[in-house]
Design a protein around this motif. Structure first.
Motif, PDB file in Angstrom:
ATOM      1  N   LYS A 318      12.726  34.394  16.313  1.00  0.00           N
ATOM      2  CA  LYS A 318      12.771  32.963  16.002  1.00  0.00           C
ATOM      3  C   LYS A 318      11.359  32.439  15.735  1.00  0.00           C
ATOM      4  N   LEU A 413      14.930  31.379   7.367  1.00  0.00           N
ATOM      5  CA  LEU A 413      15.815  30.412   8.028  1.00  0.00           C
ATOM      6  C   LEU A 413      16.753  31.111   9.011  1.00  0.00           C
ATOM      7  N   ILE A 416      14.822  31.583  12.108  1.00  0.00           N
ATOM      8  CA  ILE A 416      14.621  30.341  12.868  1.00  0.00           C
ATOM      9  C   ILE A 416      15.908  29.940  13.601  1.00  0.00           C
ATOM     10  N   LEU A 417      17.034  30.100  12.905  1.00  0.00           N
ATOM     11  CA  LEU A 417      18.302  29.655  13.487  1.00  0.00           C
ATOM     12  C   LEU A 417      18.978  30.736  14.318  1.00  0.00           C
ATOM     13  N   ARG A 419      20.348  33.450  13.193  1.00  0.00           N
ATOM     14  CA  ARG A 419      21.541  33.998  12.524  1.00  0.00           C
ATOM     15  C   ARG A 419      21.279  35.448  12.152  1.00  0.00           C
TER      16      ARG A 419
ATOM     17  N   TYR B  55      17.046  22.055   4.647  1.00  0.00           N
ATOM     18  CA  TYR B  55      16.477  23.403   4.513  1.00  0.00           C
ATOM     19  C   TYR B  55      16.285  23.793   3.044  1.00  0.00           C
ATOM     20  N   LEU B  60      13.004  26.278   2.824  1.00  0.00           N
ATOM     21  CA  LEU B  60      13.209  27.284   3.871  1.00  0.00           C
ATOM     22  C   LEU B  60      14.397  28.172   3.513  1.00  0.00           C
ATOM     23  N   ASP B  61      15.235  27.702   2.615  1.00  0.00           N
ATOM     24  CA  ASP B  61      16.431  28.456   2.234  1.00  0.00           C
ATOM     25  C   ASP B  61      16.570  28.408   0.710  1.00  0.00           C
ATOM     26  N   PHE B  95      10.710  20.409  13.891  1.00  0.00           N
ATOM     27  CA  PHE B  95      12.046  20.959  14.154  1.00  0.00           C
ATOM     28  C   PHE B  95      12.637  20.335  15.416  1.00  0.00           C
TER      29      PHE B  95
END
Lengths: 420, 235
Positions: A318, A413, A416-417, A419, B55, B60-61, B95
C-alpha cells in the motif's frame, strides 16, 4: 533507467527504513548474513585448511622452510659435511637437521612364527638416521612420543616408530605383504632390513600423530647406526632440512643455495615444492568442493534476502502504491530496497570479517582442529575473501531488487486500495 | 493542446471493471470540468463512482475510454512515466487514510516528494517546514505518524500535497476518518488554500463540507446528476 535522482531518493528512503525498522528483525537478518558469509569463507577455508594442515605438518616436521635432498641420480648428497657447514654459516638459518634416509622393511612376528608358511608380519617404512638432539630441536619430535621414550644420542639398536606402521593405530587397512605391525609395544623387538642388511632392534618409543604426518610412517634411529646399516662411511647425508629465521623468504633462500653451487650436487626445494605428489591436487579438489558447498550457501542467502524483501514489500505494498501515487519513481523505490539488502549483507559481512580475521583464523591457526588425517586450519586469503564478499553483495542486491520490482510493477491504484 | 479553458476537464469518461465474465460499468460517460482556482466537491451515495472518478482525473488509474485534459493538455494519452511526473509536479493528493510513510517523520514525509522534484536537501527541509507551519504543525516536525493524531496526520498529508503549490489538489474523503473537530480544522485549511487561489477537487459524502465548496457535482450510477453551486458558502 535508474538516474542519480532515483539513487538519491532511494538512499533517503532506505536510510530511514533501516533506521526505524525493528532491531530484532534487522538483527536476525544480519545474523543470517553473518552465517552465510562464514559458510562461504570458512567451509572452503577449512577444506583447503585440511590439506594446508598436511603441508604445515611437512614443513614443521620434515622439510623445514627449505630442504636440500638427494638428486634422483645419486644415493646421497655429495660433499654433505661442507654443505652443512656452509648452510650453518648463513645468517638466515635458524637451525637444521641432517638426516640419513632409506627405505626399509620392518618385521614383527619373526620370533613367534613357527610355521614357515605363515605370513610375515612386515611393513615398509622410511628409516631416518638423525641426531636425536638436533632433530628434536628441529621438529619437536620428542613431543610426539605417545608411548615409551625418546631417543638418546648414545642409544644403540633402539628405534622410534610411527603410529601408522602399527596395527592398533593404523587405519590404512591391509596391503598384501605389507601389513601394519601387530602386538608391538615399547620394548618389543622387531627386525629391520635396509639394503639387504638386517638387524634386530628394540622399539623405544611410538610416535603418535595424525595419519598424514610425515612422522606417522617414519622410523627414527640414531644416525651412527643407520650409517652402519647403509654402509655410509663418508658422512654424506640424504636430507638437510633448514628452518629459517623469522622474516626470511624461503624462495629467496632456495635461490641463494641453488646459485651458490649447492644446486649442482643436490635438489634444493622450498617446503611447498617438496610436498609429496598429490597433495596439491587434493587441495585443489577440496577447494572445488568448498566452492560448491559455498555456492549452495550463496543461493540460500539470496533466497533468504528475497523472502525478507518480498515479505517486506508485500506488507508495504500500500505504501509503495502511495509513493508511486505522489510521484516517487518506481526506480527510486526499487533502489531503496536494494540499499536495504546491501546494508544487511554488508553489516553481516563486516561482523563476519571481524569474527573471521579477529578470532577464527588466528585461534584455529594457534589451536588447529585435530582430525584423523591432519590438523586443520582455516585458509582464508584476503583476495579470495573479498571475491566472496563481492559475490554475496551482488547476490543480495539482485535478491532485493527482484521482489521490489515485482511489487513496484503492480498497478498503483490497486496497491493503494489493496486490490489484487 | 485542446481548446478547453479549464484547469481540468473530462469528456465522455468511462470506467468499467471486469472480474472474470462479470463486467461492471462504474463511470458511464462523465463530462466534468474544474476552472482554475475553483473548489469543487464531488458527492454521491456510496458506490456512485465518485472516488473512481477522482482516481481517473488524478491519473492514478486508467479510464476505459474518454478524454482527460489538464490545463488544456491531453492527459489520457500520456505514458505511465509522464503521468507519474504530472502527479509529482502538478498534483497534490490528500487520501482518506492519510497515506503517510510510517517510518518517516512528519518533516521527512513532506521532504520526500520535494527531493524527487530535485530540491536540495536543505531547500526541501525549509520548504517542508514552511508547509507544516502553514497547517499548524511546526511543533511536530520530528514526530512519526504513529505519534500523531488522525487530524494531525491528515494535516501532514496536506502539507506534503501543498509544499510546492500544485496545479490541482485532489482530496479523497479527507475527513472521513476524523472526528468533527479535526474535520473542521482540515476544512478550514482547505478554505484557506482555496482563498489563495488553489484549485481543489474533493470527494466527500458529508453535505456540511460539500456546502463549503464553490460547486457540488453530484453523481449517481456513474453519471453526473447535477453541478449546482453550493448553497452554503462560508468565506
Amino acid at each position: 533507467m535508474m538516474s542519480p535522482l532515483d539513487i538519491r531518493v532511494g538512499w533517503y528512503l532506505a536510510q530511514r527504513q533501516i533506521r526505524r525498522s525493528s532491531i530484532w528483525t534487522t538483527g536476525l537478518i544480519v545474523f543470517v548474513m553473518l552465517l552465510t558469509f562464514l559458510n562461504l569463507v570458512v567451509v572452503t577455508g577449512m577444506l583447503v585448511g585440511i590439506v594446508d594442515g598436511i603441508s604445515k605438518l611437512y614443513r614443521e616436521q620434515q622439510t623445514g622452510d627449505v630442504i636440500v635432498s638427494t638428486p634422483k641420480t645419486q644415493n646421497y648428497i655429495e660433499n654433505s659435511q661442507n654443505i652443512i657447514a656452509f648452510i650453518r654459516g648463513l645468517p638466515q638459518v635458524d637451525r637444521i637437521s641432517a638426516r640419513y634416509a632409506s627405505g626399509a622393511t620392518i618385521e614383527a612376528n619373526y620370533k613367534t612364527r613357527t610355521d614357515q608358511n605363515e605370513k610375515a608380519n612386515s611393513t615398509g617404512a622410511n628409516v631416518f638416521g638423525v641426531d636425536p638432539v638436533a632433530e628434536n630441536e628441529f621438529s619437536n619430535l620428542a613431543s610426539f612420543v605417545g608411548e615409551g621414550q625418546y631417543l638418546e644420542p648414545s642409544d644403540y639398536d633402539e628405534i622410534l616408530i610411527g603410529s601408522q606402521l602399527i596395527d592398533r593405530y593404523s587405519f590404512g587397512g591391509d596391503v598384501p605383504g605389507l601389513t601394519p605391525l601387530r602386538d608391538v609395544y615399547p620394548g618389543s623387538k622387531v627386525r629391520i632390513t635396509i639394503g639387504g642388511v638386517t638387524r634386530e632392534v628394540t622399539i623405544k618409543g611410538i610416535i603418535v600423530t595424525t595419519a598424514n604426518s610425515p612422522l606417522a610412517t617414519g622410523v627414527y634411529m640414531p644416525e651412527k647406526e643407520v650409517r652402519e646399516l647403509m654402509g655410509r662411511n663418508d658422512y654424506n647425508v640424504n636430507q638437510i632440512a633448514i628452518r629459517l629465521k623469522e622474516g626470511y623468504d624461503p624462495i629467496a633462500f632456495r635461490d641463494l643455495l641453488t646459485n651458490s653451487g649447492v644446486g649442482r650436487v643436490a635438489t634444493v626445494q622450498t617446503f611447498s615444492e617438496a610436498i609429496p605428489n598429490g597433495v596439491e591436487e587434493v587441495r585443489s579438489t577440496f577447494a572445488q568442493i568448498g566452492n560448491a558447498i559455498s555456492s549452495v550457501g550463496l543461493v540460500v542467502a539470496s533466497i533468504t534476502i528475497f523472502i525478507v524483501i518480498f515479505i517486506n514489500a508485500v506488507t508495504r505494498r500500500k505504501f509503495i502504491g502511495i509513493l508511486k501515487g505522489i510521484g516517487i519513481s518506481g526506480e527510486a523505490i526499487e533502489i531503496s530496497y536494494m540499499f536495504q539488502s546491501l546494508f544487511y549483507a554488508m553489516i553481516g559481512v563486516t561482523v563476519g570479517l571481524l569474527v573471521l580475521y579477529g578470532f577464527l583464523v588466528p585461534y584455529v591457526s594457534a589451536h588447529p582442529i585435530v582430525l584423523p588425517i591432519s590438523n586443520a586450519i582455516i585458509v582464508a586469503p584476503l583476495p579470495g575473501t573479498m571475491l566472496r564478499v563481492a559475490l554475496l553483495a551482488l547476490a543480495t542486491v539482485i535478491a532485493g531488487y527482484i521482489p521490489a520490482r515485482m511489487i513496484v510493477r503492480k498497478n498503483t491504484l490497486d496497491s493503494i486500495l489493496g486490490r489484487n | 493542446m485542446s481548446e478547453t479553458n479549464y484547469m481540468l476537464e473530462t469528456r465522455d469518461l468511462e470506467k468499467t471493471f471486469k472480474t472474470g465474465t462479470v463486467v461492471t460499468p462504474v463511470l458511464k460517460g462523465i463530462d466534468f470540468h474544474v476552472a482554475n482556482g475553483e473548489w469543487v466537491s464531488i458527492m454521491g451515495r456510496s458506490g456512485a463512482g465518485k472516488s473512481t472518478l477522482l482516481y481517473q482525473m488524478s491519473l492514478l488509474d486508467e479510464p476505459t475510454s474518454g478524454e482527460i485534459y489538464i490545463d488544456g493538455r491531453e492527459a489520457h494519452t500520456l505514458t505511465e512515466r509522464e503521468k507519474m511526473r504530472m502527479r509529482l509536479y502538478e498534483f497534490g493528493f490528500v487520501f482518506q487514510e492519510y497515506a503517510l510513510m510510517p517510518e518517516l517523520t512528519a518533516l521527512e514525509n513532506v521532504v520526500l516528494p520535494l527531493l524527487m522534484k530535485r530540491f536540495s536537501y536543505d531547500a526541501a527541509r525549509e520548504r517542508a517546514k514552511s508547509a507544516l507551519g502553514r497547517v499548524g504543525l511546526s511543533a511536530r516536525l520530528g514526530n512519526l505518524p504513529s505519534a500523531l493524531s488522525g487530524g494531525e496526520q491528515q494535516r501532514v498529508s496536506i502539507a506534503r500535497a501543498i509544499a510546492e503549490r500544485p496545479e490541482i489538489l485532489f482530496a479523497d474523503e479527507p475527513t472521513a476518518n476524523l472526528d468533527h473537530e479535526s474535520s473542521d480544522v482540515i476544512m478550514g485549511i482547505f478554505r484557506e488554500l482555496h482563498s489563495d487561489g488553489q484549485t481543489i477537487v474533493m470527494v466527500t459524502h458529508e453535505e456540511e463540507y460539500g456546502a463549503m465548496t464553490e460547486r457540488i457535482v453530484r453523481i449517481d450510477d456513474g453519471r453526473v446528476l447535477s453541478g449546482e453551486p453550493a448553497s452554503d458558502k462560508r468565506p
